[in-house]
Design a protein around this motif. Structure first.
Motif, PDB file in Angstrom:
ATOM      1  N   MET A   1       0.826  -1.273  -0.076  1.00 52.57           N
ATOM      2  CA  MET A   1      -0.192   0.083  -0.014  1.00 52.57           C
ATOM      3  C   MET A   1       0.967   1.179  -0.048  1.00 52.57           C
ATOM      4  O   MET A   1       1.795   1.345   0.799  1.00 52.57           O
ATOM      5  N   SER A   2       0.465   2.229  -0.710  1.00 53.13           N
ATOM      6  CA  SER A   2       1.213   3.532  -0.928  1.00 53.13           C
ATOM      7  C   SER A   2       0.847   4.438   0.400  1.00 53.13           C
ATOM      8  O   SER A   2      -0.405   4.248   0.888  1.00 53.13           O
ATOM      9  N   VAL A   3       1.472   5.191   0.493  1.00 52.57           N
ATOM     10  CA  VAL A   3       1.196   6.520   1.347  1.00 52.57           C
ATOM     11  C   VAL A   3      -0.060   7.228   1.133  1.00 52.57           C
ATOM     12  O   VAL A   3      -0.973   7.622   2.029  1.00 52.57           O
ATOM     13  N   HIS A   4      -0.395   7.479  -0.223  1.00 47.04           N
ATOM     14  CA  HIS A   4      -1.756   8.067  -0.581  1.00 47.04           C
ATOM     15  C   HIS A   4      -2.816   7.329  -0.217  1.00 47.04           C
ATOM     16  O   HIS A   4      -4.096   7.831  -0.120  1.00 47.04           O
ATOM     17  N   THR A   5      -2.601   5.953  -0.308  1.00 46.05           N
ATOM     18  CA  THR A   5      -3.997   5.015  -0.319  1.00 46.05           C
ATOM     19  C   THR A   5      -4.282   5.219   1.073  1.00 46.05           C
ATOM     20  O   THR A   5      -5.477   4.769   1.548  1.00 46.05           O
ATOM     21  N   ARG A   6      -3.261   5.170   2.299  1.00 46.55           N
ATOM     22  CA  ARG A   6      -3.640   5.082   3.702  1.00 46.55           C
ATOM     23  C   ARG A   6      -4.177   6.377   4.198  1.00 46.55           C
ATOM     24  O   ARG A   6      -5.122   6.567   5.151  1.00 46.55           O
ATOM     25  N   THR A   7      -3.940   7.555   3.501  1.00 40.62           N
ATOM     26  CA  THR A   7      -4.287   8.718   4.000  1.00 40.62           C
ATOM     27  C   THR A   7      -5.500   9.282   3.358  1.00 40.62           C
ATOM     28  O   THR A   7      -6.106  10.256   4.074  1.00 40.62           O
ATOM     29  N   ARG A   8      -6.210   8.487   2.334  1.00 39.62           N
ATOM     30  CA  ARG A   8      -7.356   9.070   1.612  1.00 39.62           C
ATOM     31  C   ARG A   8      -8.381   9.067   2.448  1.00 39.62           C
ATOM     32  O   ARG A   8      -9.084  10.178   2.759  1.00 39.62           O
ATOM     33  N   PRO A   9      -8.667   8.080   3.423  1.00 39.90           N
ATOM     34  CA  PRO A   9      -9.790   8.010   4.177  1.00 39.90           C
ATOM     35  C   PRO A   9      -9.648   9.283   5.104  1.00 39.90           C
ATOM     36  O   PRO A   9     -10.872   9.867   5.514  1.00 39.90           O
ATOM     37  N   MET A  10      -8.624   9.443   5.846  1.00 36.48           N
ATOM     38  CA  MET A  10      -8.621  10.772   6.621  1.00 36.48           C
ATOM     39  C   MET A  10      -8.786  11.879   6.066  1.00 36.48           C
ATOM     40  O   MET A  10      -9.342  12.779   6.627  1.00 36.48           O
ATOM     41  N   ARG A  11      -8.346  12.000   4.817  1.00 37.90           N
ATOM     42  CA  ARG A  11      -8.589  13.341   3.957  1.00 37.90           C
ATOM     43  C   ARG A  11     -10.121  13.439   3.821  1.00 37.90           C
ATOM     44  O   ARG A  11     -10.740  14.763   3.828  1.00 37.90           O
ATOM     45  N   VAL A  12     -10.796  12.533   3.392  1.00 38.55           N
ATOM     46  CA  VAL A  12     -12.212  12.454   3.121  1.00 38.55           C
ATOM     47  C   VAL A  12     -13.011  12.784   4.211  1.00 38.55           C
ATOM     48  O   VAL A  12     -13.890  13.592   4.272  1.00 38.55           O
ATOM     49  N   ALA A  13     -12.617  12.336   5.553  1.00 34.64           N
ATOM     50  CA  ALA A  13     -13.316  12.484   6.717  1.00 34.64           C
ATOM     51  C   ALA A  13     -13.036  13.874   7.006  1.00 34.64           C
ATOM     52  O   ALA A  13     -14.056  14.647   7.502  1.00 34.64           O
ATOM     53  N   LEU A  14     -11.930  14.628   6.803  1.00 28.43           N
ATOM     54  CA  LEU A  14     -11.483  15.954   7.332  1.00 28.43           C
ATOM     55  C   LEU A  14     -12.425  16.952   6.420  1.00 28.43           C
ATOM     56  O   LEU A  14     -13.024  17.879   6.770  1.00 28.43           O
ATOM     57  N   ILE A  15     -12.494  16.562   5.204  1.00 24.68           N
ATOM     58  CA  ILE A  15     -13.447  17.390   4.201  1.00 24.68           C
ATOM     59  C   ILE A  15     -14.704  17.338   4.375  1.00 24.68           C
ATOM     60  O   ILE A  15     -15.517  18.543   4.599  1.00 24.68           O
ATOM     61  N   LEU A  16     -15.312  16.133   5.051  1.00 34.01           N
ATOM     62  CA  LEU A  16     -16.697  16.064   5.438  1.00 34.01           C
ATOM     63  C   LEU A  16     -16.898  16.696   6.722  1.00 34.01           C
ATOM     64  O   LEU A  16     -17.729  17.396   6.917  1.00 34.01           O
ATOM     65  N   LEU A  17     -15.942  16.869   7.548  1.00 30.99           N
ATOM     66  CA  LEU A  17     -15.803  17.482   8.815  1.00 30.99           C
ATOM     67  C   LEU A  17     -15.900  19.047   8.640  1.00 30.99           C
ATOM     68  O   LEU A  17     -17.023  19.780   9.346  1.00 30.99           O
ATOM     69  N   VAL A  18     -15.249  19.415   7.807  1.00 31.23           N
ATOM     70  CA  VAL A  18     -15.168  20.993   7.306  1.00 31.23           C
ATOM     71  C   VAL A  18     -16.649  21.414   6.699  1.00 31.23           C
ATOM     72  O   VAL A  18     -17.233  22.438   7.219  1.00 31.23           O
ATOM     73  N   LEU A  19     -17.019  20.523   5.930  1.00 31.26           N
ATOM     74  CA  LEU A  19     -18.254  20.901   5.184  1.00 31.26           C
ATOM     75  C   LEU A  19     -19.572  21.063   6.168  1.00 31.26           C
ATOM     76  O   LEU A  19     -20.472  21.681   6.131  1.00 31.26           O
ATOM     77  N   ALA A  20     -19.601  19.880   7.122  1.00 38.31           N
ATOM     78  CA  ALA A  20     -20.595  19.686   8.131  1.00 38.31           C
ATOM     79  C   ALA A  20     -20.580  21.062   8.939  1.00 38.31           C
ATOM     80  O   ALA A  20     -21.655  21.458   9.418  1.00 38.31           O
ATOM     81  N   THR A  21     -19.380  21.404   9.622  1.00 39.69           N
ATOM     82  CA  THR A  21     -19.137  22.729  10.315  1.00 39.69           C
ATOM     83  C   THR A  21     -19.785  23.918   9.836  1.00 39.69           C
ATOM     84  O   THR A  21     -20.377  24.758  10.235  1.00 39.69           O
ATOM     85  N   ALA A  22     -19.374  24.072   8.218  1.00 37.17           N
ATOM     86  CA  ALA A  22     -19.808  25.236   7.653  1.00 37.17           C
ATOM     87  C   ALA A  22     -21.441  25.010   7.394  1.00 37.17           C
ATOM     88  O   ALA A  22     -22.236  26.107   7.510  1.00 37.17           O
ATOM     89  N   GLY A  23     -21.943  24.039   7.117  1.00 38.70           N
ATOM     90  CA  GLY A  23     -23.385  23.684   7.050  1.00 38.70           C
ATOM     91  C   GLY A  23     -24.163  24.253   8.375  1.00 38.70           C
ATOM     92  O   GLY A  23     -25.117  24.787   8.568  1.00 38.70           O
ATOM     93  N   LEU A  24     -23.602  23.759   9.428  1.00 45.83           N
ATOM     94  CA  LEU A  24     -24.049  24.034  10.935  1.00 45.83           C
ATOM     95  C   LEU A  24     -24.077  25.559  10.903  1.00 45.83           C
ATOM     96  O   LEU A  24     -25.175  26.047  11.517  1.00 45.83           O
ATOM     97  N   ALA A  25     -22.916  26.313  10.764  1.00 43.24           N
ATOM     98  CA  ALA A  25     -23.005  27.659  10.839  1.00 43.24           C
ATOM     99  C   ALA A  25     -23.848  28.390  10.226  1.00 43.24           C
ATOM    100  O   ALA A  25     -24.559  29.162  10.738  1.00 43.24           O
ATOM    101  N   GLN A  26     -24.190  27.958   8.847  1.00 41.45           N
ATOM    102  CA  GLN A  26     -24.900  28.567   8.076  1.00 41.45           C
ATOM    103  C   GLN A  26     -26.471  28.320   8.550  1.00 41.45           C
ATOM    104  O   GLN A  26     -27.227  29.153   8.482  1.00 41.45           O
ATOM    105  N   ALA A  27     -26.655  27.183   8.885  1.00 42.96           N
ATOM    106  CA  ALA A  27     -28.149  26.742   9.386  1.00 42.96           C
ATOM    107  C   ALA A  27     -28.479  27.772  10.736  1.00 42.96           C
ATOM    108  O   ALA A  27     -29.685  28.198  10.702  1.00 42.96           O
ATOM    109  N   ALA A  28     -27.422  27.579  11.589  1.00 44.27           N
ATOM    110  CA  ALA A  28     -27.750  28.753  12.878  1.00 44.27           C
ATOM    111  C   ALA A  28     -27.862  30.261  12.422  1.00 44.27           C
ATOM    112  O   ALA A  28     -28.939  30.797  12.899  1.00 44.27           O
TER     113      ALA A  28
END
Length: 80
Positions: A1-28
């Motif tokens: 496994m390469s380094v990029h394959t192992r860090t991909r799920p973490m990057r996806v989770a980070l992007i989802l977290l940022v989008l969810a936080t922005a969505g909550l702020a906009q909803a408030a």
């Protein structure tokens, strides 16, 4: 496994977290706009109650109530 394959799920989770936080702020913010609440300003304004006494009325009352009492507390300066 390469380094990029192992860090991909973490990057996806980070992007989802940022989008969810922005969505909550906009909803408030949208909910505040719907309820008519204004943003908190830096100054506070106190409104006198209709039953509050004027400074002249307070002075007159303290002179009357503080006769013969100890010159301390609320009676300071009113015990003549």
């Amino acid at each position: 496994m390469s380094v990029h394959t192992r860090t991909r799920p973490m990057r996806v989770a980070l992007i989802l977290l940022v989008l969810a936080t922005a969505g909550l702020a906009q909803a408030a913010q949208a909910s505040k706009a719907r309820t008519g609440q204004k943003a908190a300003s830096g100054s506070v304004r106190f409104i006198d109650a209709p039953s509050s006494e004027s400074p002249a009325a307070r002075e007159k009352r303290l002179r009357r109530e503080c006769q013969g009492r100890v010159n301390a507390g609320a009676c300071l300066g009113h015990t003549r």
